[in-house]
Design a protein around this motif. Sequence first.
Motif, PDB file in Angstrom:
ATOM      1  N   ALA A  13       5.738   7.356  -6.207  1.00 53.50           N
ATOM      2  CA  ALA A  13       4.970   8.811  -5.627  1.00 53.50           C
ATOM      3  C   ALA A  13       6.103   9.692  -5.239  1.00 53.50           C
ATOM      4  O   ALA A  13       6.102  10.977  -5.798  1.00 53.50           O
ATOM      5  CB  ALA A  13       3.961   8.467  -4.949  1.00 53.50           C
ATOM      6  N   ASN A  14       6.917   9.168  -4.500  1.00 54.39           N
ATOM      7  CA  ASN A  14       8.111  10.051  -3.919  1.00 54.39           C
ATOM      8  C   ASN A  14       9.006  10.533  -5.087  1.00 54.39           C
ATOM      9  O   ASN A  14       9.273  11.799  -4.913  1.00 54.39           O
ATOM     10  CB  ASN A  14       8.795   9.279  -2.923  1.00 54.39           C
ATOM     11  CG  ASN A  14       8.074   9.061  -1.651  1.00 54.39           C
ATOM     12  OD1 ASN A  14       7.233   9.957  -1.225  1.00 54.39           O
ATOM     13  ND2 ASN A  14       8.271   8.216  -0.686  1.00 54.39           N
ATOM     14  N   HIS A  49      -3.030   1.511   1.202  1.00 59.83           N
ATOM     15  CA  HIS A  49      -1.549   1.068   2.137  1.00 59.83           C
ATOM     16  C   HIS A  49      -1.312   2.097   3.031  1.00 59.83           C
ATOM     17  O   HIS A  49      -1.068   1.985   4.257  1.00 59.83           O
ATOM     18  CB  HIS A  49      -0.376   1.233   0.916  1.00 59.83           C
ATOM     19  CG  HIS A  49       0.867   1.022   1.650  1.00 59.83           C
ATOM     20  ND1 HIS A  49       1.336   0.017   1.961  1.00 59.83           N
ATOM     21  CD2 HIS A  49       1.945   2.092   1.657  1.00 59.83           C
ATOM     22  CE1 HIS A  49       2.576   0.099   2.621  1.00 59.83           C
ATOM     23  NE2 HIS A  49       2.875   1.629   2.543  1.00 59.83           N
ATOM     24  N   LEU A  50      -1.666   3.623   2.518  1.00 54.46           N
ATOM     25  CA  LEU A  50      -1.605   4.658   3.599  1.00 54.46           C
ATOM     26  C   LEU A  50      -2.471   4.815   4.584  1.00 54.46           C
ATOM     27  O   LEU A  50      -2.148   4.933   5.752  1.00 54.46           O
ATOM     28  CB  LEU A  50      -1.568   5.942   2.516  1.00 54.46           C
ATOM     29  CG  LEU A  50      -0.603   6.159   1.584  1.00 54.46           C
ATOM     30  CD1 LEU A  50      -0.884   7.531   0.823  1.00 54.46           C
ATOM     31  CD2 LEU A  50       0.794   6.340   2.181  1.00 54.46           C
ATOM     32  N   SER A  51      -3.689   4.072   4.402  1.00 55.95           N
ATOM     33  CA  SER A  51      -4.688   3.958   5.690  1.00 55.95           C
ATOM     34  C   SER A  51      -4.103   3.064   6.523  1.00 55.95           C
ATOM     35  O   SER A  51      -4.133   3.241   7.910  1.00 55.95           O
ATOM     36  CB  SER A  51      -5.974   3.603   5.235  1.00 55.95           C
ATOM     37  OG  SER A  51      -6.473   4.643   4.287  1.00 55.95           O
ATOM     38  N   ALA A  52      -3.508   1.913   6.055  1.00 60.48           N
ATOM     39  CA  ALA A  52      -3.156   0.788   6.854  1.00 60.48           C
ATOM     40  C   ALA A  52      -1.756   1.242   7.699  1.00 60.48           C
ATOM     41  O   ALA A  52      -1.466   0.648   8.815  1.00 60.48           O
ATOM     42  CB  ALA A  52      -2.753  -0.348   6.086  1.00 60.48           C
ATOM     43  N   HIS A  53      -0.736   1.849   6.930  1.00 53.80           N
ATOM     44  CA  HIS A  53       0.605   2.102   7.229  1.00 53.80           C
ATOM     45  C   HIS A  53       1.032   3.416   7.649  1.00 53.80           C
ATOM     46  O   HIS A  53       2.118   3.591   8.130  1.00 53.80           O
ATOM     47  CB  HIS A  53       1.517   1.520   6.326  1.00 53.80           C
ATOM     48  CG  HIS A  53       1.209  -0.105   5.991  1.00 53.80           C
ATOM     49  ND1 HIS A  53       1.656  -1.123   7.166  1.00 53.80           N
ATOM     50  CD2 HIS A  53       0.697  -0.595   5.145  1.00 53.80           C
ATOM     51  CE1 HIS A  53       1.456  -2.222   6.489  1.00 53.80           C
ATOM     52  NE2 HIS A  53       0.751  -1.960   5.339  1.00 53.80           N
ATOM     53  N   GLY A  54       0.052   4.386   7.405  1.00 57.85           N
ATOM     54  CA  GLY A  54       0.200   5.610   7.672  1.00 57.85           C
ATOM     55  C   GLY A  54       1.392   6.373   6.715  1.00 57.85           C
ATOM     56  O   GLY A  54       1.548   5.674   5.568  1.00 57.85           O
ATOM     57  N   GLU A  55       1.437   7.807   6.536  1.00 59.69           N
ATOM     58  CA  GLU A  55       2.088   8.532   5.556  1.00 59.69           C
ATOM     59  C   GLU A  55       3.409   8.804   5.682  1.00 59.69           C
ATOM     60  O   GLU A  55       3.942   9.456   5.089  1.00 59.69           O
ATOM     61  CB  GLU A  55       0.988   9.936   5.417  1.00 59.69           C
ATOM     62  CG  GLU A  55      -0.275   9.360   5.018  1.00 59.69           C
ATOM     63  CD  GLU A  55      -1.094  10.775   4.649  1.00 59.69           C
ATOM     64  OE1 GLU A  55      -0.644  11.824   5.192  1.00 59.69           O
ATOM     65  OE2 GLU A  55      -2.004  10.698   3.882  1.00 59.69           O
ATOM     66  N   ASP A  56       4.163   8.370   6.764  1.00 63.31           N
ATOM     67  CA  ASP A  56       5.613   8.599   7.065  1.00 63.31           C
ATOM     68  C   ASP A  56       6.359   8.372   5.959  1.00 63.31           C
ATOM     69  O   ASP A  56       7.528   9.104   5.684  1.00 63.31           O
ATOM     70  CB  ASP A  56       6.116   7.903   8.344  1.00 63.31           C
ATOM     71  CG  ASP A  56       5.375   8.536   9.507  1.00 63.31           C
ATOM     72  OD1 ASP A  56       5.322   7.887  10.747  1.00 63.31           O
ATOM     73  OD2 ASP A  56       4.592   9.464   9.544  1.00 63.31           O
ATOM     74  N   ALA A  57       6.140   7.450   5.404  1.00 64.89           N
ATOM     75  CA  ALA A  57       7.033   7.164   4.085  1.00 64.89           C
ATOM     76  C   ALA A  57       7.169   7.976   2.839  1.00 64.89           C
ATOM     77  O   ALA A  57       7.986   8.116   1.984  1.00 64.89           O
ATOM     78  CB  ALA A  57       7.046   5.634   3.640  1.00 64.89           C
ATOM     79  N   LEU A  58       5.969   8.792   2.967  1.00 64.87           N
ATOM     80  CA  LEU A  58       5.653   9.685   1.861  1.00 64.87           C
ATOM     81  C   LEU A  58       6.357  10.985   1.749  1.00 64.87           C
ATOM     82  O   LEU A  58       6.464  11.546   2.896  1.00 64.87           O
ATOM     83  CB  LEU A  58       4.106   9.874   1.619  1.00 64.87           C
ATOM     84  CG  LEU A  58       3.324   9.037   0.776  1.00 64.87           C
ATOM     85  CD1 LEU A  58       1.820   9.661   0.721  1.00 64.87           C
ATOM     86  CD2 LEU A  58       3.942   9.186  -0.585  1.00 64.87           C
ATOM     87  N   ASP A  59       6.840  11.379   0.899  1.00 66.30           N
ATOM     88  CA  ASP A  59       7.408  12.845   0.529  1.00 66.30           C
ATOM     89  C   ASP A  59       6.291  13.686   0.801  1.00 66.30           C
ATOM     90  O   ASP A  59       5.213  13.530   0.565  1.00 66.30           O
ATOM     91  CB  ASP A  59       7.832  12.888  -0.730  1.00 66.30           C
ATOM     92  CG  ASP A  59       8.322  14.400  -1.081  1.00 66.30           C
ATOM     93  OD1 ASP A  59       9.556  14.465  -1.418  1.00 66.30           O
ATOM     94  OD2 ASP A  59       7.623  15.296  -1.349  1.00 66.30           O
TER      95      ASP A  59
END
Lengths: 92, 950
Positions: A13-14, A49-59
């Motif tokens: 996605a990034n 995954h985003l729900s569980a780990h948050g969105e920090d890794a996402l662009d």
Amino acid sequence: MSGQTEAKLVYMANQIARNLAHEPHPASAVADHLRTFWTPAMLRQIFAHLSAHGEDALDPVARTALAELATGRAPAPQTRATDPAQHGADAG
Amino acid sequence: MGYERQADFGTPEVRSDTQVTLEIDGRAVTVPAGTTVMRATAVSGGSIPKLCATDNLKQFGSCRLCLVEIDGMRGTPASCTTPVADGMKVHTQTPKLAKLRRGVMELYISDHPLDCLTCSANNDCELQDQAAAVGLRDVRYGYDGANHLAAETDASNPYFDFDATKCIVCSRCVRACDEVQGTLALTVESRGFGSQISAGVKSDDFLSSECVSCGACVQACPTSALMEKAVTEIGKPERAVVTTCAYCGVGCTFRAEMRGEQVVRMVPWKDGKANRGHSCVKGRFAWGYAQHQDRVLKPMVRESIDQPWREVSWEEALSFAASRFKAIAAQHGNNALGGIVSSRCTNEEGFLVQKLVRAGFGTNNVDTCARVCHSPTGYGLKTTFGTSAGTQDFDSVEESDVILVIGANPTDGHPVFGSRMKRRLRQGARLIVIDPRRTDLVRSPHVEADYHLPLRPGTNVAVLSALAHVIVTEGLVDEAFVRERCDWDEFQHWAEFVGQERNSPEFLEPVTGVPADLVRGAARLYATGGNGAIYYGLGVTEHSQGSSTVMAIANLAMATGNIGRRGVGVNPLRGQNNVQGACDMGSFPHELSGYRHVSDAATRALFEAEWGVPIDPEPGLRIPNMLDAATDGLFKGLYIQGEDILQSDPDTKHVAAGLAAMDCVIVHDLFLNETANYAHVFLPGSSFLEKDGTFTNAERRIQPVRKVMEPLNGYQDWEVTQELARALGLDWNYTHPSEIMDEIARLTPTFAGVNYARLDAEGSLQWPVNDAAPDGSPIMHIEGFVRGKGKFVVTDYVPTDERTGPRFPLLLTTGRILSQYNVGAQTRRTENSVWHPEDLLEIHPTDAENRGIKSGDWVRLASRSGETTLRATVTDRVAPGVVYTTFHHPATQANVVTTDYSDWATNCPEYKVTAVQITPSNGPSEWQEDYAAQSRQARRIAGTAMEPAE
């Protein structure tokens, strides 16, 4: 669900976001790309995954695109090739 | 059809708008101006004896057999070198000519063996024919003078012999090697009576010389001096069937010349529009794999992959496969199943596999090997132009003035087209090569690139941005074309972007490694040198920005007006014989045939009405995603037709893990390939010689494949897929592939006008074939782009995440060579291995010296993904810091070292950029030895002593 696959989906996605950064509406372009090429299961996986780990890794652009998909996306027409009642849930 | 030699009109066809009418032996004949008297006679039904002339070579005028008498012209001119003129009166048969011709033949025959009855060319020899045609009765010189009857035979080439005693030094072979192939390996040594054909210098024979074994010389030879070994061993062919090659995307058509059920030789078909009567070593000679002992002809099954295979009946194998797949669907859902369409099987077979997956399995999880090669072409050209294919036919190169080759090595990968390109370059067209390696095209006999841009692997987009920068900032844009044919706002947005200083050649030089002045020169040449054509290959697509590179190429072509006519265009050199076709047939998970998205309700309705089942509107899994899903336990069953993903896909360990995690892998193939190590069902396949169907080449040219022998496994591949479908409960009843093509035509607008009757009549058709283009479409986007206005897309350079560092300081890129083909499943099972028995690692002298490596040494090639061992060859064809290898041999498993990085848009693997380290080694790695042992174990067949090769 494998953490390795989910990490890969975030990476993809990034990567898509970086390469569509110059589109007139980058987030919409990313959303459109994901809608066109990703399976529903892949989208469910990344949302989970985003729900569980948050969105920090996402662009940021990818983040906006996924939000657009999550809120604005209508479910696909239910013209399934098989009857879920007969064959079980789509573990896809 | 019975056996007849292909017609030979003596000298090449000439095209002209002006017609000339002359009289030949009292007949009025009208031909284009520039035609020779010889050809005019031949096309009008006459015949003039000839020996040194053949119609794919320029006239030579040496044998003096073709003399004619022309009213008002002195002497007896050679008809091969005399052009026609209006009102000319030609006499081809007179007493004077007969005497002269007999005299010439006497000289030839005085120095020629008279063993016709035992000669391999008996009844198929032009010398024999001409001796009869001129009425030769005796040779007044006798046979006791000096002669060449003790000359030796050169049998070094595995496919043909050169018997110098039979040679008449007509030099057709030398000229074929020059004009047709462009290798110039042959010459005539000495002069006069001492003349003899030589394959290089005195110490060379055919095998050691520069000969690439294309066979053009054998085809040109009028006697048995150059003769296929198979003809000598088997005998003269009795019949010929025209079919299409099963190797690369050029799609050469051949006459399969048969004796009974045995192929004697494959002779290029002169009317083949893709190859125009030429071929390469693979198509012409390397077809013996179809009858190799490694062919598996009986179905096999096993409960688990650690067990030996068990030979079973077709019924049991199909029932086993169907019951496993049904069980998987019941337990895990339809999306736990999928299929891979072969890019080597026919259009009809590919269509059936995707139909089986969609209508039978109930999922869109279908993909093809284009995933790992030209999927970025599909994405990039669809986005910019509206069509997922190249824009020209191969003939178009004849009108190119500037040829830009990027990420392609056509003399190795697409040799027959490479020869045509070289012919145009020898005529004066200019050449730009963008490649990290100094490929043969950069400098070879009579061909030299005006510009070679040896960029650092992974920087294609940067180089293309720099080229675009020059074109925009120096005012070289074809504004009229852009305004008329493209979206002007999008162009301006793109032009503003590439015009920025950070996209200049000077700014990007440290990134690309290409001197700025070379980039500026190349850009100016492409933009202003006349018709500019771009040809590209996997060096463009197999990158993390593969799709961006394709779009950058399209941007350049649009900006300079190089689209929509002959001599220009954007030309992807498609790899496999039918990868274009596989893509056309809907083998991508997001598209039905004709590149229509599965979400399009109108398209789905068409298929649902025809097939009687609903079609899933959501895209399915691509191959890499299938493997990810398999390791996640979500993807359990895969039907693979004609693909070896374990050898050809990247990150071998991940592929192996994915396959090992599945409950049922069905491999449908000719041989037990590497993927079959992980299979539970093996369905024997059929080769291209054993089936009817069509292939579509890189020109979008649909060409017939015709069965010349019965399938050794009992069924054509489409029949096997149909039987599998029936075992799954589908009511399929195709009796011939033409019925499948009719269905394709009903469902696919770009194929609407295609049917077998037309293909038989016309030889081939280039899609789109429909009401708008009833005779097909050699050149696309003539009046307008398929999508309407051409779309400029901004492609910013995004460096790959694959970086060199202290641990892995070199960059590995990969490619192909002429004699082997891809994973080598076919070519390794032929004599072609004599040229390339192992993959070698090319390393620059500086890098080699730093590591104490010399040519022939074993070296360890390691990346963060894995390592392997192979022998090195030290060469300056690669730049310092870059190494190169091929992937033709499973013992090397080159893809153990490639990474999981891929193109952002299509997941096409980034094969061309891997950070590696090279160190000396003692021999094959432990991993390779373990793999070889495991492979042998996986190939055991219960009840046989079979020890399959490799």
